[in-house]
Design an enzyme around this catalytic site. Sequence first.
Site, mmCIF file in Angstrom:
data_model
loop_
_atom_site.group_PDB
_atom_site.id
_atom_site.type_symbol
_atom_site.label_atom_id
_atom_site.label_comp_id
_atom_site.label_asym_id
_atom_site.label_seq_id
_atom_site.Cartn_x
_atom_site.Cartn_y
_atom_site.Cartn_z
ATOM 1 N N LYS A 91 17.819 -7.512 2.990
ATOM 2 C CA LYS A 91 17.739 -8.785 2.259
ATOM 3 C C LYS A 91 18.969 -9.640 2.547
ATOM 4 O O LYS A 91 18.882 -10.862 2.724
ATOM 5 C CB LYS A 91 17.623 -8.527 0.752
ATOM 6 C CG LYS A 91 16.274 -7.977 0.339
ATOM 7 C CD LYS A 91 15.198 -9.070 0.422
ATOM 8 C CE LYS A 91 13.809 -8.511 0.257
ATOM 9 N NZ LYS A 91 12.756 -9.534 0.362
ATOM 10 N N SER A 102 17.383 -10.480 -3.708
ATOM 11 C CA SER A 102 17.475 -9.428 -4.722
ATOM 12 C C SER A 102 18.901 -9.287 -5.218
ATOM 13 O O SER A 102 19.860 -9.452 -4.453
ATOM 14 C CB SER A 102 17.017 -8.126 -4.072
ATOM 15 O OG SER A 102 17.356 -7.017 -4.864
ATOM 16 N N TYR A 151 17.469 -1.293 2.308
ATOM 17 C CA TYR A 151 16.677 -2.367 1.693
ATOM 18 C C TYR A 151 17.579 -3.555 1.352
ATOM 19 O O TYR A 151 17.287 -4.704 1.725
ATOM 20 C CB TYR A 151 15.954 -1.866 0.434
ATOM 21 C CG TYR A 151 15.432 -3.018 -0.412
ATOM 22 C CD1 TYR A 151 14.330 -3.760 -0.005
ATOM 23 C CD2 TYR A 151 16.089 -3.402 -1.582
ATOM 24 C CE1 TYR A 151 13.882 -4.850 -0.752
ATOM 25 C CE2 TYR A 151 15.648 -4.485 -2.330
ATOM 26 C CZ TYR A 151 14.542 -5.209 -1.913
ATOM 27 O OH TYR A 151 14.124 -6.291 -2.648
HETATM 28 P P1 NAD Z 1 5.059 -5.883 -3.576
HETATM 29 O O1 NAD Z 1 5.212 -4.716 -2.675
HETATM 30 O O2 NAD Z 1 4.172 -5.762 -4.757
HETATM 31 O O3 NAD Z 1 4.587 -7.153 -2.744
HETATM 32 C C1 NAD Z 1 4.896 -7.334 -1.382
HETATM 33 C C2 NAD Z 1 3.607 -7.716 -0.658
HETATM 34 O O4 NAD Z 1 3.908 -7.917 0.730
HETATM 35 C C3 NAD Z 1 2.543 -6.621 -0.734
HETATM 36 O O5 NAD Z 1 1.311 -7.207 -1.101
HETATM 37 C C4 NAD Z 1 2.502 -6.057 0.678
HETATM 38 O O6 NAD Z 1 1.216 -5.568 1.030
HETATM 39 C C5 NAD Z 1 2.914 -7.258 1.508
HETATM 40 N N1 NAD Z 1 3.518 -6.921 2.796
HETATM 41 C C6 NAD Z 1 4.455 -5.982 3.068
HETATM 42 N N2 NAD Z 1 4.738 -5.961 4.374
HETATM 43 C C7 NAD Z 1 3.957 -6.909 4.965
HETATM 44 C C8 NAD Z 1 3.790 -7.366 6.289
HETATM 45 N N3 NAD Z 1 4.475 -6.821 7.318
HETATM 46 N N4 NAD Z 1 2.906 -8.348 6.530
HETATM 47 C C9 NAD Z 1 2.198 -8.899 5.511
HETATM 48 N N5 NAD Z 1 2.320 -8.511 4.231
HETATM 49 C C10 NAD Z 1 3.186 -7.523 3.961
HETATM 50 O O7 NAD Z 1 6.531 -6.314 -4.037
HETATM 51 P P2 NAD Z 1 6.988 -7.364 -5.149
HETATM 52 O O8 NAD Z 1 7.601 -6.616 -6.252
HETATM 53 O O9 NAD Z 1 5.911 -8.314 -5.418
HETATM 54 O O10 NAD Z 1 8.179 -8.067 -4.371
HETATM 55 C C11 NAD Z 1 8.016 -9.320 -3.727
HETATM 56 C C12 NAD Z 1 9.316 -9.703 -3.065
HETATM 57 O O11 NAD Z 1 10.344 -9.778 -4.036
HETATM 58 C C13 NAD Z 1 9.813 -8.722 -2.006
HETATM 59 O O12 NAD Z 1 10.381 -9.466 -0.956
HETATM 60 C C14 NAD Z 1 10.868 -7.933 -2.743
HETATM 61 O O13 NAD Z 1 11.834 -7.427 -1.859
HETATM 62 C C15 NAD Z 1 11.454 -9.001 -3.647
HETATM 63 N N6 NAD Z 1 12.093 -8.470 -4.859
HETATM 64 C C16 NAD Z 1 11.360 -7.698 -5.719
HETATM 65 C C17 NAD Z 1 11.964 -7.197 -6.869
HETATM 66 C C18 NAD Z 1 11.206 -6.318 -7.825
HETATM 67 O O14 NAD Z 1 11.845 -5.646 -8.646
HETATM 68 N N7 NAD Z 1 9.893 -6.274 -7.788
HETATM 69 C C19 NAD Z 1 13.317 -7.474 -7.127
HETATM 70 C C20 NAD Z 1 14.018 -8.276 -6.229
HETATM 71 C C21 NAD Z 1 13.387 -8.761 -5.093
HETATM 72 C C1 WQD Z 2 16.164 0.344 -13.967
HETATM 73 C C2 WQD Z 2 17.001 1.304 -14.811
HETATM 74 C C3 WQD Z 2 17.465 3.370 -13.709
HETATM 75 C C4 WQD Z 2 13.381 4.871 -13.530
HETATM 76 C C5 WQD Z 2 15.627 -1.960 -8.491
HETATM 77 C C6 WQD Z 2 16.160 -2.188 -7.114
HETATM 78 C C7 WQD Z 2 16.637 -3.611 -6.968
HETATM 79 C C8 WQD Z 2 15.563 -4.602 -7.397
HETATM 80 C C9 WQD Z 2 15.091 -4.300 -8.764
HETATM 81 C C10 WQD Z 2 14.185 -5.140 -5.487
HETATM 82 C C11 WQD Z 2 18.076 2.008 -13.999
HETATM 83 C C12 WQD Z 2 16.610 3.602 -14.928
HETATM 84 C C13 WQD Z 2 14.500 4.091 -13.758
HETATM 85 C C14 WQD Z 2 13.220 6.096 -14.239
HETATM 86 C C15 WQD Z 2 15.281 5.624 -15.389
HETATM 87 N N1 WQD Z 2 14.392 -4.506 -6.556
HETATM 88 N N2 WQD Z 2 15.437 4.451 -14.662
HETATM 89 N N3 WQD Z 2 14.188 6.416 -15.160
HETATM 90 O O1 WQD Z 2 17.383 0.237 -9.927
HETATM 91 O O2 WQD Z 2 17.893 -1.675 -11.516
HETATM 92 O O3 WQD Z 2 16.688 -2.118 -9.431
HETATM 93 O O4 WQD Z 2 14.628 -2.939 -8.803
HETATM 94 O O5 WQD Z 2 14.899 -5.957 -4.954
HETATM 95 O O6 WQD Z 2 16.957 -3.793 -5.633
HETATM 96 O O7 WQD Z 2 17.232 -1.311 -6.875
HETATM 97 O O8 WQD Z 2 15.513 -0.908 -11.234
HETATM 98 O O9 WQD Z 2 13.523 -0.185 -12.457
HETATM 99 O O10 WQD Z 2 14.475 1.342 -10.672
HETATM 100 O O11 WQD Z 2 15.718 1.028 -12.799
HETATM 101 O O12 WQD Z 2 16.133 5.972 -16.216
HETATM 102 O O13 WQD Z 2 12.268 6.853 -14.066
HETATM 103 O O14 WQD Z 2 16.120 2.340 -15.287
HETATM 104 O O15 WQD Z 2 18.428 4.383 -13.582
HETATM 105 O O16 WQD Z 2 19.185 2.135 -14.835
HETATM 106 P P1 WQD Z 2 16.975 -1.029 -10.538
HETATM 107 P P2 WQD Z 2 14.710 0.350 -11.746
#
Ligand code: NAD
Ligand code: WQD
Length: 355
Positions: free
Chosen positions: A161, A133, A157
């Site tokens: 990572k 992330s 979190y």
């Molecule tokens: P998500 O929560 O939709 O998907 C994660 C999945 O993992 C879910 O289906 C959940 O049920 C499963 N899970 C959680 N804990 C588990 C466990 N102990 N055993 C088996 N399954 C388990 O999240 P996502 O948005 O699809 O994110 C996927 C990956 O990408 C994560 O590792 C997240 O940290 C990373 N990531 C997401 C974002 C984002 O903005 N969505 C950004 C950066 C990184």
């Molecule tokens: C985006 C922008 C908020 C909600 C997060 C995690 C990061 C990664 C990606 C997992 C920001 C603004 C949001 C609302 C708003 N995830 N906002 N009103 O914070 O950039 O990143 O997701 O790895 O680790 O921190 O994403 O979608 O929460 O926010 O104004 O109700 O929208 O302040 O500027 P963020 P976000």
Amino acid sequence: GSSYPRPPSTVLVTGGAGFIGSHACVELLDHGYEVIVVDDYSNSAPQVLSRVERIAGRFVGAVYELDIRDRRALSAVFDRHSVDAVVHFAAHKAVGESTRMPVRYYDTNVGGTTALLSAMQEHHVQRLVFSSSCSVYGSAGTGLLDESAPAAPTNPYASSKWMCERILDDVCRHRPQFSVLCLRYFNPTGAHPSGLLGEDPSGEPDNLMPYVAQVAVGRRERLRVFGGDYPTADGTAVRDYLHVMDTVEAHRVALDHFGDAPGMRIFNLGTGSGSSVLDVVTAFGRACGRAIPYEIVARRPGDVPALVADASAVARAWGWRPTRDLAAMCRDAWHFQQLNPHGYAGSARRPGTKE
Ligand code: NAD
Ligand code: WQD
């Protein structure tokens, strides 16, 4: 000389029912991979996988409802299938929740990863794509960031990572056959263009796009824009939004590149161009044909003014570049929201799964 003459054909997807994982399953099925899913459904639902199969017109090879920390159950999956590579999405991802439940985050994200690594080691599976992330850059990161920017995680979190990255780097250093592609996503969003898969957070969404989509569909009254006094063009915070379809394409491309170089490699996944919160509000308004009501409120603690990827390394290495813009992300998120105003709740379950 590649140490991996054969591209992976059977891929284990952890967290395959989740937001990014479900789209990745479609992408892999569409490209002929055999896909095995493990998920405990802690943040997803089994019916997602029937939709994956409907879109792909193919079955997922096998689905296991298990917690990746359950070493015995995980090991049994590797006993049953000849896994060539693992794409590891399973984790908890809510930043705010991680500050209230740090142990839960370290346990699942770090403990889940070490349990997975043990099972992989035991079964001689040596290729892993890891979901990292942009949050590992933390507050140190503002502006355009390449992979050499120092890690400075500011919440459990993000730390979890970063710890996984350190562990994976150590494993690669000491086991030269092991290959890890660590992808640091910026802000993946949008949905599958079919409208069948998308982002379905439980409760009040933390993330911007699903919140805006719920306002657009009438589930919430207005968006609260966190901060209007940032040093950006319109005063609202800037992020690098990346279409989930582009995100998962990068994972599919990654599977062809394990043998390129030894050790762990880290790549940002982003578009390299930033959008402000108000840019998203405007683009979504255009996509859904009505203005999104919003009010500007105080900054959200921990947010940085701007976080945009220098995504040139992955383009140089693999020729991968995102092709979908913010308008496409909004259009597809809106399509999903319209077809699923209450998310996946109430849709048919996958045949054969427990009630
Ligand atoms: P998500 O929560 O939709 O998907 C994660 C999945 O993992 C879910 O289906 C959940 O049920 C499963 N899970 C959680 N804990 C588990 C466990 N102990 N055993 C088996 N399954 C388990 O999240 P996502 O948005 O699809 O994110 C996927 C990956 O990408 C994560 O590792 C997240 O940290 C990373 N990531 C997401 C974002 C984002 O903005 N969505 C950004 C950066 C990184
Ligand atoms: C985006 C922008 C908020 C909600 C997060 C995690 C990061 C990664 C990606 C997992 C920001 C603004 C949001 C609302 C708003 N995830 N906002 N009103 O914070 O950039 O990143 O997701 O790895 O680790 O921190 O994403 O979608 O929460 O926010 O104004 O109700 O929208 O302040 O500027 P963020 P976000």
